[in-house]
Design a protein around this motif. Structure first.
Motif, PDB file in Angstrom:
ATOM      1  N   ASN A  38       0.827  -1.209   0.000  1.00  0.00           N
ATOM      2  CA  ASN A  38       0.000   0.000   0.000  1.00  0.00           C
ATOM      3  C   ASN A  38       0.857   1.252   0.000  1.00  0.00           C
ATOM      4  O   ASN A  38       0.595   2.191  -0.756  1.00  0.00           O
ATOM      5  CB  ASN A  38      -0.899   0.011   1.248  1.00  0.00           C
ATOM      6  N   VAL A  39       1.865   1.246   0.847  1.00  0.00           N
ATOM      7  CA  VAL A  39       2.709   2.436   0.970  1.00  0.00           C
ATOM      8  C   VAL A  39       3.551   2.641  -0.297  1.00  0.00           C
ATOM      9  O   VAL A  39       3.767   3.771  -0.745  1.00  0.00           O
ATOM     10  CB  VAL A  39       3.596   2.331   2.240  1.00  0.00           C
TER      11      VAL A  39
ATOM     12  N   GLU B 282      13.929   1.372   0.045  1.00  0.00           N
ATOM     13  CA  GLU B 282      14.519   2.175   1.120  1.00  0.00           C
ATOM     14  C   GLU B 282      13.531   3.244   1.615  1.00  0.00           C
ATOM     15  O   GLU B 282      13.340   3.407   2.822  1.00  0.00           O
ATOM     16  CB  GLU B 282      15.797   2.841   0.594  1.00  0.00           C
ATOM     17  N   THR B 283      12.901   3.930   0.671  1.00  0.00           N
ATOM     18  CA  THR B 283      11.952   4.990   1.048  1.00  0.00           C
ATOM     19  C   THR B 283      10.784   4.424   1.845  1.00  0.00           C
ATOM     20  O   THR B 283      10.389   4.983   2.877  1.00  0.00           O
ATOM     21  CB  THR B 283      11.405   5.691  -0.224  1.00  0.00           C
ATOM     22  N   VAL B 284      10.229   3.311   1.365  1.00  0.00           N
ATOM     23  CA  VAL B 284       9.069   2.723   2.046  1.00  0.00           C
ATOM     24  C   VAL B 284       9.474   2.226   3.436  1.00  0.00           C
ATOM     25  O   VAL B 284       8.773   2.483   4.425  1.00  0.00           O
ATOM     26  CB  VAL B 284       8.458   1.582   1.200  1.00  0.00           C
ATOM     27  N   ASP B 285      10.610   1.553   3.515  1.00  0.00           N
ATOM     28  CA  ASP B 285      11.088   1.056   4.821  1.00  0.00           C
ATOM     29  C   ASP B 285      11.287   2.213   5.810  1.00  0.00           C
ATOM     30  O   ASP B 285      10.875   2.125   6.967  1.00  0.00           O
ATOM     31  CB  ASP B 285      12.393   0.281   4.658  1.00  0.00           C
ATOM     32  N   ASN B 286      11.899   3.290   5.328  1.00  0.00           N
ATOM     33  CA  ASN B 286      12.125   4.461   6.200  1.00  0.00           C
ATOM     34  C   ASN B 286      10.802   5.074   6.662  1.00  0.00           C
ATOM     35  O   ASN B 286      10.667   5.467   7.827  1.00  0.00           O
ATOM     36  CB  ASN B 286      12.947   5.535   5.474  1.00  0.00           C
ATOM     37  N   THR B 287       9.859   5.153   5.732  1.00  0.00           N
ATOM     38  CA  THR B 287       8.553   5.747   6.079  1.00  0.00           C
ATOM     39  C   THR B 287       7.836   4.883   7.109  1.00  0.00           C
ATOM     40  O   THR B 287       7.246   5.405   8.067  1.00  0.00           O
ATOM     41  CB  THR B 287       7.685   5.889   4.801  1.00  0.00           C
TER      42      THR B 287
ATOM     43  N   ALA C  28       1.349   6.926   6.255  1.00  0.00           N
ATOM     44  CA  ALA C  28       2.611   6.535   5.593  1.00  0.00           C
ATOM     45  C   ALA C  28       2.450   6.596   4.075  1.00  0.00           C
ATOM     46  O   ALA C  28       3.315   7.099   3.357  1.00  0.00           O
ATOM     47  CB  ALA C  28       3.019   5.131   6.032  1.00  0.00           C
ATOM     48  N   ARG C  29       1.308   6.088   3.598  1.00  0.00           N
ATOM     49  CA  ARG C  29       1.056   6.109   2.150  1.00  0.00           C
ATOM     50  C   ARG C  29       0.934   7.548   1.641  1.00  0.00           C
ATOM     51  O   ARG C  29       1.348   7.855   0.520  1.00  0.00           O
ATOM     52  CB  ARG C  29      -0.220   5.320   1.849  1.00  0.00           C
ATOM     53  N   ALA C  30       0.351   8.415   2.495  1.00  0.00           N
ATOM     54  CA  ALA C  30       0.154   9.803   2.072  1.00  0.00           C
ATOM     55  C   ALA C  30       1.463  10.587   2.031  1.00  0.00           C
ATOM     56  O   ALA C  30       1.599  11.523   1.240  1.00  0.00           O
ATOM     57  CB  ALA C  30      -0.835  10.492   3.008  1.00  0.00           C
ATOM     58  N   ILE C  31       2.426  10.218   2.872  1.00  0.00           N
ATOM     59  CA  ILE C  31       3.654  11.039   2.922  1.00  0.00           C
ATOM     60  C   ILE C  31       4.826  10.417   2.160  1.00  0.00           C
ATOM     61  O   ILE C  31       5.864  11.044   2.041  1.00  0.00           O
ATOM     62  CB  ILE C  31       4.103  11.303   4.387  1.00  0.00           C
ATOM     63  N   VAL C  32       4.621   9.194   1.635  1.00  0.00           N
ATOM     64  CA  VAL C  32       5.765   8.493   1.038  1.00  0.00           C
ATOM     65  C   VAL C  32       6.327   9.201  -0.199  1.00  0.00           C
ATOM     66  O   VAL C  32       7.513   9.071  -0.512  1.00  0.00           O
ATOM     67  CB  VAL C  32       5.394   7.011   0.729  1.00  0.00           C
TER      68      VAL C  32
END
Lengths: 246, 274
Positions: free
Chosen positions: A101-102, A119-124, A152-156
């Protein structure tokens, strides 16, 4: 002043019922605005109009100085990568895991390489404290975790503007506190403009945001919590009563 | 005249078939606009084809075997008695390849995939998941309907070929294997070579074209109807079963109507004045 979101004379009716009547406001970059009001005052409708999910009967919505009704659909889709939206019910894609989803907006728009996306998703997920839930489906998550996954999905995509519909509704005190701390972090550390529709006036006070009250379809001039509390307006006083702040 | 055509055009676009055509045109237009992420879209397409096609194989094979067996038994045992034994191949081609293959496969896909698709999209609509896609800049037609449409068309073609092969070859072997158990079947004297020769010699170019066009078209009709009823659900969960019901029933009806339309040009071969 860099205005990221503005509404001019926004009107919307359902049948003969006027839901929103000449709503005007603007939101500068990095600032937040809470929109409060009783049930049925059109708070969620306002947010849907601002995100382009509904068309207004009249008026103009501008996001990053672009009239969202005039802009080409493809260009608007690209613009939406700079916009985050959190639904009241989270609206996570039910057949995808939290991680999927994220990652979805990044993958669909091909914004980053596969390694960067990971990396971005894991960090978020780590930032929102939900890394341990990444392989679970939304139906197996608590309401609080679902809300965090939706944020998380909104700010990724690192948006400059986020819209939230009742982010704290239905949460227990601890989950609400965690969520508000995370939202505060997003606003003040990432300097994201945010418009939040809520019944929760306490949240606005905690986040030191201005509050605009929707009254009979009109949005009253946004003000600080204390100013609002001292307001002589009977509708506002009634709203405070409803929320049992007195 | 232009005003009348304009009015008729607008009325059509607002009608149920008009909205289906508009949805189909919107989905098929994705063919001409490359996606931002080809790999992601391809995996969506593969996933949808797998769900519609590969997972339906046991069901299609089972039904095809029964239909093939019954058709062969009827054709081989009844036709010689009425002096039509020489037309066995033609009957198999007309009954199985032209009609039963595409039609039965379409019914199975409408019942299985059509209902699933309509429920899936209906639930997504009610849960605001489709709105969530839209605010992320994800075009729901491109992300949900286009892969469903293409996946169903590909799967329908593959499954119809499988149905035809299974009903003809499988049916033949079932009849042969039952010959030792059921005495009446022992009278059926037909070698595999003669059986296939009669069928292939009766096939024409039209049969080949129909074998491709019909399932692909039926797949398009079923997926569009199912998607349409799914995405037009309101905000009430109670509307989802109704939408699914309408999707399946309308898929059946439209498939039969289009099957008839496909048959109309072939009536010329029968020298029937039209």
């Amino acid at each position: 002043m860099n205005i990221v979101l503005s509404a001019n004379n926004l009107c919307y009716s359902i049948g003969s019922h006027k839901v929103l009547d000449r709503v005007n406001f603007y939101l500068p970059a990095g600032e937040s605005l809470f929109v409060c009001g009783s049930s049925g005052q059109g708070k969620s409708t306002l947010l849907r109009l601002l995100a382009g999910l509904e068309k207004p009967d009249m008026g103009v919505v501008r996001i990053f100085d672009q009239d969202i009704q005039e802009i080409a659909p493809k260009r608007f889709d690209q613009l939406k990568t700079k916009l985050g939206f959190v639904f009241q019910n989270s609206a996570l894609i039910s057949h995808k895991t939290v991680w999927e989803n994220v990652a979805l907006p990044l993958i669909y728009h091909n914004l980053e390489s596969a390694d960067q996306i990971k990396e971005t998703v894991d960090n978020t997920l780590e930032m929102l404290l939900i890394k341990q839930y990444q392989n679970l489906y939304p139906s197996s998550l608590s309401l609080g975790i679902q809300k965090r996954a939706a944020i998380a999905r909104a700010i990724v995509t690192r948006p400059q503007l986020i819209m939230m519909d009742e982010p704290t509704i239905g949460l227990d005190r601890i989950s609400r506190g965690v969520l508000l701390a995370l939202i505060s972090n997003i606003i003040h550390v990432n300097h994201v403009a945010m418009i939040i529709v809520t019944h929760d006036l306490f949240a606005a006070r905690e986040l030191k945001s201005k509050i605009g009250v929707l009254k009979d379809g009109e949005l009253l001039e946004p003000m600080e919590f204390e100013q609002l509390h001292d307001s002589q307006d009977t509708f506002v006083a009634q709203l405070f009563n409803e929320l049992q702040l007195h | 005249m232009i005003q009348l055509l304009n009015w008729l055009g607008k009325r059509f676009l607002l009608s149920y078939p008009g909205e289906l055509v508009a949805l189909g045109a919107s989905a098929l237009s994705c063919l001409f606009h490359p996606p931002a992420n080809r790999k992601s879209e391809f995996s969506q397409l593969v996933s949808r084809t797998y769900l519609t096609g590969v997972e339906a194989i046991p069901l299609v094979v089972f039904v095809a075997l029964i239909i093939g067996t019954v058709t062969i038994v009827q054709a081989v045992s009844v036709m010689p008695k009425i002096g039509a034994g020489d037309y066995f191949g033609s009957v198999m081609v007309v009954v199985v390849i032209r009609e039963m293959g595409p039609l039965f496969t379409a019914f199975l896909i409408a019942g299985r995939t059509g209902s699933a698709l309509s429920t899936f999209l209906g639930n997504m609509k009610v849960q605001q998941e489709i709105d969530a896609l839209r605010v992320m800049g994800i075009n729901p037609t491109r992300y949900l309907i286009y892969p469903a449409l293409m996946g169903t068309m590909i799967a329908m073609f593959g499954l119809t070929v499988l149905f035809n092969l299974t009903s003809i070859l499988g049916g033949y072997f079932v009849v042969r294997s039952l010959a030792g158990i059921i005495p009446q079947f022992a009278d059926l004297e037909l070698s595999l070579g003669l059986f296939l020769e009669r069928i292939f010699s009766s096939m024409s170019l039209v049969d080949g074209l129909l074998a491709i066009a019909k399932p692909v078209f039926f797949g398009m009709v079923i997926s569009l109807i199912s998607c349409y009823h799914g995405i037009t659900v309101g905000n009430d969960t109670r509307q989802v079963p109704d939408a699914t019901n309408r999707a399946v029933v309308n898929s059946f009806v439209f498939t039969i109507v289009f099957d008839l339309l496909f048959a109309v040009p072939l009536l010329r071969n029968l020298d029937i004045p039209l």
